[in-house]
Design a protein around this motif. Structure first.
Motif, PDB file in Angstrom:
ATOM      1  N   UNK A 272       0.829  -1.212   0.000  1.00 58.05           N
ATOM      2  CA  UNK A 272       0.000   0.000   0.000  1.00 58.05           C
ATOM      3  C   UNK A 272       0.861   1.260   0.000  1.00 58.05           C
ATOM      4  N   UNK A 273       2.013   1.189   0.630  1.00 59.44           N
ATOM      5  CA  UNK A 273       2.914   2.335   0.722  1.00 59.44           C
ATOM      6  C   UNK A 273       3.629   2.587  -0.595  1.00 59.44           C
ATOM      7  N   UNK A 274       3.900   1.553  -1.340  1.00 55.59           N
ATOM      8  CA  UNK A 274       4.755   1.631  -2.520  1.00 55.59           C
ATOM      9  C   UNK A 274       4.262   2.681  -3.518  1.00 55.59           C
ATOM     10  N   UNK A 275       5.095   3.722  -3.742  1.00 50.27           N
ATOM     11  CA  UNK A 275       4.783   4.787  -4.703  1.00 50.27           C
ATOM     12  C   UNK A 275       3.422   5.439  -4.462  1.00 50.27           C
ATOM     13  N   UNK A 276       3.010   5.498  -3.206  1.00 50.64           N
ATOM     14  CA  UNK A 276       1.702   6.049  -2.858  1.00 50.64           C
ATOM     15  C   UNK A 276       1.893   7.426  -2.233  1.00 50.64           C
ATOM     16  N   UNK A 277       1.419   8.457  -2.901  1.00 54.08           N
ATOM     17  CA  UNK A 277       1.613   9.827  -2.434  1.00 54.08           C
ATOM     18  C   UNK A 277       0.827  10.133  -1.166  1.00 54.08           C
ATOM     19  N   UNK A 278      -0.109   9.275  -0.804  1.00 51.06           N
ATOM     20  CA  UNK A 278      -0.846   9.486   0.443  1.00 51.06           C
ATOM     21  C   UNK A 278       0.070   9.383   1.645  1.00 51.06           C
ATOM     22  N   UNK A 279       1.093   8.530   1.536  1.00 55.96           N
ATOM     23  CA  UNK A 279       2.021   8.311   2.644  1.00 55.96           C
ATOM     24  C   UNK A 279       3.287   9.134   2.421  1.00 55.96           C
ATOM     25  N   UNK A 280       3.629   9.924   3.410  1.00 53.65           N
ATOM     26  CA  UNK A 280       4.828  10.751   3.340  1.00 53.65           C
ATOM     27  C   UNK A 280       5.777  10.334   4.461  1.00 53.65           C
ATOM     28  N   UNK A 281       6.866   9.645   4.075  1.00 53.79           N
ATOM     29  CA  UNK A 281       7.852   9.195   5.052  1.00 53.79           C
ATOM     30  C   UNK A 281       8.920  10.281   5.194  1.00 53.79           C
ATOM     31  N   UNK A 282       9.073  10.779   6.423  1.00 55.55           N
ATOM     32  CA  UNK A 282      10.004  11.866   6.682  1.00 55.55           C
ATOM     33  C   UNK A 282      10.965  11.471   7.798  1.00 55.55           C
ATOM     34  N   UNK A 283      12.146  12.102   7.864  1.00 49.60           N
ATOM     35  CA  UNK A 283      13.089  11.796   8.939  1.00 49.60           C
ATOM     36  C   UNK A 283      12.548  12.199  10.308  1.00 49.60           C
ATOM     37  N   UNK A 284      13.120  11.605  11.331  1.00 51.66           N
ATOM     38  CA  UNK A 284      12.704  11.872  12.707  1.00 51.66           C
ATOM     39  C   UNK A 284      12.795  13.346  13.057  1.00 51.66           C
ATOM     40  N   UNK A 285      13.832  14.033  12.565  1.00 51.12           N
ATOM     41  CA  UNK A 285      14.002  15.437  12.930  1.00 51.12           C
ATOM     42  C   UNK A 285      12.858  16.315  12.433  1.00 51.12           C
ATOM     43  N   UNK A 286      12.071  15.813  11.494  1.00 48.03           N
ATOM     44  CA  UNK A 286      10.861  16.519  11.070  1.00 48.03           C
ATOM     45  C   UNK A 286       9.631  15.984  11.785  1.00 48.03           C
ATOM     46  N   UNK A 287       9.435  14.683  11.727  1.00 45.77           N
ATOM     47  CA  UNK A 287       8.211  14.086  12.275  1.00 45.77           C
ATOM     48  C   UNK A 287       8.108  14.325  13.780  1.00 45.77           C
ATOM     49  N   UNK A 288       9.212  14.271  14.493  1.00 46.77           N
ATOM     50  CA  UNK A 288       9.181  14.381  15.951  1.00 46.77           C
ATOM     51  C   UNK A 288       9.550  15.767  16.466  1.00 46.77           C
ATOM     52  N   UNK A 289       9.644  16.734  15.605  1.00 45.71           N
ATOM     53  CA  UNK A 289       9.940  18.098  16.039  1.00 45.71           C
ATOM     54  C   UNK A 289       8.703  18.672  16.729  1.00 45.71           C
ATOM     55  N   UNK A 290       8.811  18.955  18.026  1.00 40.89           N
ATOM     56  CA  UNK A 290       7.646  19.411  18.785  1.00 40.89           C
ATOM     57  C   UNK A 290       7.108  20.736  18.253  1.00 40.89           C
ATOM     58  N   UNK A 291       7.963  21.549  17.644  1.00 45.65           N
ATOM     59  CA  UNK A 291       7.481  22.809  17.068  1.00 45.65           C
ATOM     60  C   UNK A 291       6.592  22.550  15.859  1.00 45.65           C
ATOM     61  N   UNK A 292       6.972  21.597  15.031  1.00 45.24           N
ATOM     62  CA  UNK A 292       6.144  21.238  13.869  1.00 45.24           C
ATOM     63  C   UNK A 292       4.850  20.588  14.337  1.00 45.24           C
ATOM     64  N   UNK A 293       4.965  19.703  15.334  1.00 43.01           N
ATOM     65  CA  UNK A 293       3.774  19.044  15.881  1.00 43.01           C
ATOM     66  C   UNK A 293       2.793  20.075  16.422  1.00 43.01           C
ATOM     67  N   UNK A 294       3.314  21.080  17.118  1.00 37.55           N
ATOM     68  CA  UNK A 294       2.446  22.080  17.762  1.00 37.55           C
ATOM     69  C   UNK A 294       1.731  22.971  16.752  1.00 37.55           C
ATOM     70  N   UNK A 295       2.198  22.991  15.506  1.00 37.79           N
ATOM     71  CA  UNK A 295       1.558  23.817  14.490  1.00 37.79           C
ATOM     72  C   UNK A 295       0.288  23.191  13.934  1.00 37.79           C
ATOM     73  N   UNK A 296       0.104  21.907  14.187  1.00 41.63           N
ATOM     74  CA  UNK A 296      -1.140  21.273  13.770  1.00 41.63           C
ATOM     75  C   UNK A 296      -2.292  21.764  14.653  1.00 41.63           C
ATOM     76  N   UNK A 297      -3.452  21.828  14.108  1.00 45.46           N
ATOM     77  CA  UNK A 297      -4.646  22.123  14.895  1.00 45.46           C
ATOM     78  C   UNK A 297      -5.275  20.800  15.336  1.00 45.46           C
TER      79      UNK A 297
END
Length: 626
Positions: free
Chosen positions: A289-314
């Motif tokens: 399901x992941x293979x070449x699927x634009x719905x899934x965006x795999x990003x490095x930990x420094x982005x996914x786990x950045x509390x500042x980026x997380x806090x920008x979500x509503x």
């Protein structure tokens, strides 16, 4: 991303067999191994095959899902484990003191590599074959792998056509790799575990806290025998709308949630429409399901786990498990009773990010006891050897199979009340006495312990609609309602106070408030009507009936906040109490009502039950037969 089927010819100088590739590892080096199900198993086996030629090789990993042959006793002089998260395959080794655990926020690990404080000599990773542009995909595990590649002196990549091509920020230029080892072997898989009934109940309660349009993180820590509690929430989210996902890890359970239509990501503040993650643990079904699927965006930990980026979500909702919590709110997640079990992972990253975002919620889940029900996971003081991961100042929601406690901004006394209310009933009496002995509660509280020892039926909560369409929650009163009850009583008008208490009192004693909140459920029933608020419930009415020791009719009293009177709340409370009374074998109600209290007279006279009344000295005596 289409593979270049002739890539071995294009990069012939870089291609080596596993055996030749691993000859480059030397004694005393630090070797990083790729994460989770993306572990390069062929390279690991080739490394272990060189055990007799090596000594003092330090293995660095987030965690791996393979057999971890390097962790066997016979290789203790050759390989030393240093893990950022303690997986099952190395847990016994670390608990016996034969391996190391480095407690780190997941978001901090890349900088640990980048700064040179933890140099990496060799990185063993697994990737997809290169495409025509010479780019490979890290597939199902980007996390800290990308940082390890950037900082390792030597990168050996297991190139596997079975590795799906994930999109997002998961591509690496083949020129950033040093050795390519062609293989064609199955990617490690992790089947979805059956959901434990207690995990399911916790998941159901967590789902009630998640609104439409929320963006969710599912923490990857676990409690043995209970499975991954946060992921047990997913089955209760299929009816939600426009959910988003921003989570360090996903599993196969995400596929059914997407299929249900609940996940669209259309309301996300960033990465709209995409499921953002850094790695996945799953089966071939998920990988395909992941293979070449634009719905899934795999990003490095420094982005996914950045509390500042997380806090920008509503409406960011972070769901993470714990092992133990004390009555003041300190949370142990990676250890308990002197034993190291897992790791910090992304718990703090997401806890902080979610709690700081608009309409966000940080939720800690834990079963109330160990699987044998011999030890409470809610304790007066953290057990010796249980390390604090979340401080008492950072905790927000705590959920067990017995309920939800909101602790942030609450006093120690309020926290104690809330946590005992969601503890296992077998341990509540002892916890209550321990709280008094620890001076968390005033001594006079010993008189109202029955409110905790005999909890109300958890299935009695219901939601109903008023004639104007307002949604009202009805449930038995809980010990955590003391502050809400105090607010309700002190905001009653002078007239309402007189009608309910038959006096002109302006103040309420602590004992009076306690009589509403701390109920002996064997002899009396108190229910509240409430509407949801951002951080709890707003009480708008309370009803109570008390059954005499010798009698079959109970005395009923009702009071409704003035701003909610004449809307049907009193009638709703009466009907709810009558249902409970009938179910408990009570044949009717009695009530004393002042002549001036016409609203209450109307409720009783229009109850649909047989009603008789008599008038004496300015007061009606009602007898209601079911």
């Amino acid at each position: 991303m289409n593979f270049d089927h002739n890539w071995q010819d294009s990069f012939r100088a870089m291609v080596k067999s596993p055996k030749k590739a691993l000859r480059n590892v030397r004694s005393g080096q630090r070797v990083f191994i790729g994460t989770g199900c993306a572990e390069p198993t062929v390279l690991v086996d080739a490394l272990v095959a060189r055990a007799d030629d090596l000594a003092d090789v330090e293995i660095i990993q987030l965690f791996t899902k393979g057999d971890a042959p390097y962790a066997r006793d016979e290789f203790s002089d050759t390989f030393r484990i240093n893990s950022f998260f303690i997986g099952q395959n190395v847990r016994s080794l670390i608990q016996e003191g034969m391996g190391d655990y480095t407690p780190m926020l997941l978001s901090d690990i890349p900088q640990l590599f980048n700064s040179g404080r933890l140099p990496i000599d060799v990185a063993l990773i697994q990737v997809s074959p290169p495409n025509q542009q010479g780019m490979v995909s890290l597939g199902i595990s980007v996390d800290i792998v990308k940082s390890a590649i950037e900082n390792a002196s030597l990168v050996i990549a297991q190139v596997n056509p079975r590795m799906p091509c994930s999109l997002g920020d998961s591509q690496v230029d083949v020129d950033d790799l040093d050795i390519l080892v062609p293989v064609d072997v199955p990617i490690l898989e992790r089947e979805v575990e059956p959901v434990h009934p207690i995990s399911r109940e916790i998941g159901r309660r967590v789902a009630e806290l998640i609104p439409d349009g929320a963006t969710i993180e599912f923490g990857f820590g676990r409690l043995d025998d209970y499975g991954r509690v946060p992921h047990a929430t997913i089955e209760f989210l299929h009816h939600k709308k426009d959910l988003g996902v921003h989570s360090e890890m996903i599993t196969d359970t995400i596929l059914e949630l997407v299929k249900s239509g609940a996940v669209t990501g259309s309301r996300k503040s960033s990465d709209r429409g995409r499921i953002v993650t850094s790695f996945c643990l799953g089966t071939r079904k998920l990988y395909d399901a992941i293979d070449n699927n634009e719905t899934f965006s795999f990003r490095p930990t420094e982005y996914v786990n950045d509390s500042r980026i997380i806090s920008q979500q509503k409406k960011m909702i972070a769901i993470n498990p714990a092992r133990e919590i004390d009555l003041t709110g300190q949370i142990a997640a990676d250890s308990q009773q002197g034993q190291l079990y897992s790791g910090i992972g992304g718990l703090i990253d997401f806890n902080r990010g979610a709690s700081r975002c608009r309409d966000g919620k940080s939720i800690i889940t834990l079963p109330s006891t160990d699987p044998q029900v011999t030890r409470s996971n809610i304790v007066p003081h953290l057990s010796e050897g249980s390390g604090v991961v979340v401080t008492r100042g950072d905790v927000h929601y705590v959920v067990t199979e017995y309920g939800v406690a909101y602790l942030h901004g609450k006093s120690i006394q309020e926290r104690v009340m809330a946590l005992i209310s969601i503890a296992h009933p077998d341990f509540r009496e002892k916890l209550f006495q321990q709280a008094i002995e620890a001076h968390f509660l005033r001594p006079e509280f010993s008189e109202i312990g029955h409110a905790f020892f005999i909890p109300p039926d958890k299935n009695l909560r219901t939601t109903r609609l008023l004639p104007d369409g307002s949604q009202i929650d009805l449930r038995p009163v809980e010990p955590t309602d003391e502050s809400g009850m105090r607010d309700l009583l002190y905001n009653l008008s002078e007239q309402t106070v007189y009608h309910r208490f038959m006096s002109r009192q302006a103040n309420f004693s602590l004992q009076q408030i306690h009589q509403f909140v701390y109920v002996n459920h064997r002899h009396e029933t108190t229910v509240v009507a409430s509407i949801p608020e951002a951080y709890g419930e707003h009480l708008i009415g309370v009803g109570k009936y008390l059954l005499p020791e010798k009698g079959s009719r109970a005395e009923i009293t009702l009071v409704v906040r003035d701003t909610w009177q004449n809307k049907g709340v009193g009638t709703m409370l009466y009907e709810y109490l009558a249902e409970l009374a009938i179910a408990n074998g009570i044949i009717g109600f009695t009530a004393k009502v002042l002549r001036e209290n016409q609203r209450m007279q109307i409720i009783f006279n229009h109850s649909g039950h047989k009603v008789t009344s008599s008038f004496n000295q300015g007061m009606y005596d009602f007898v209601i037969d079911f």
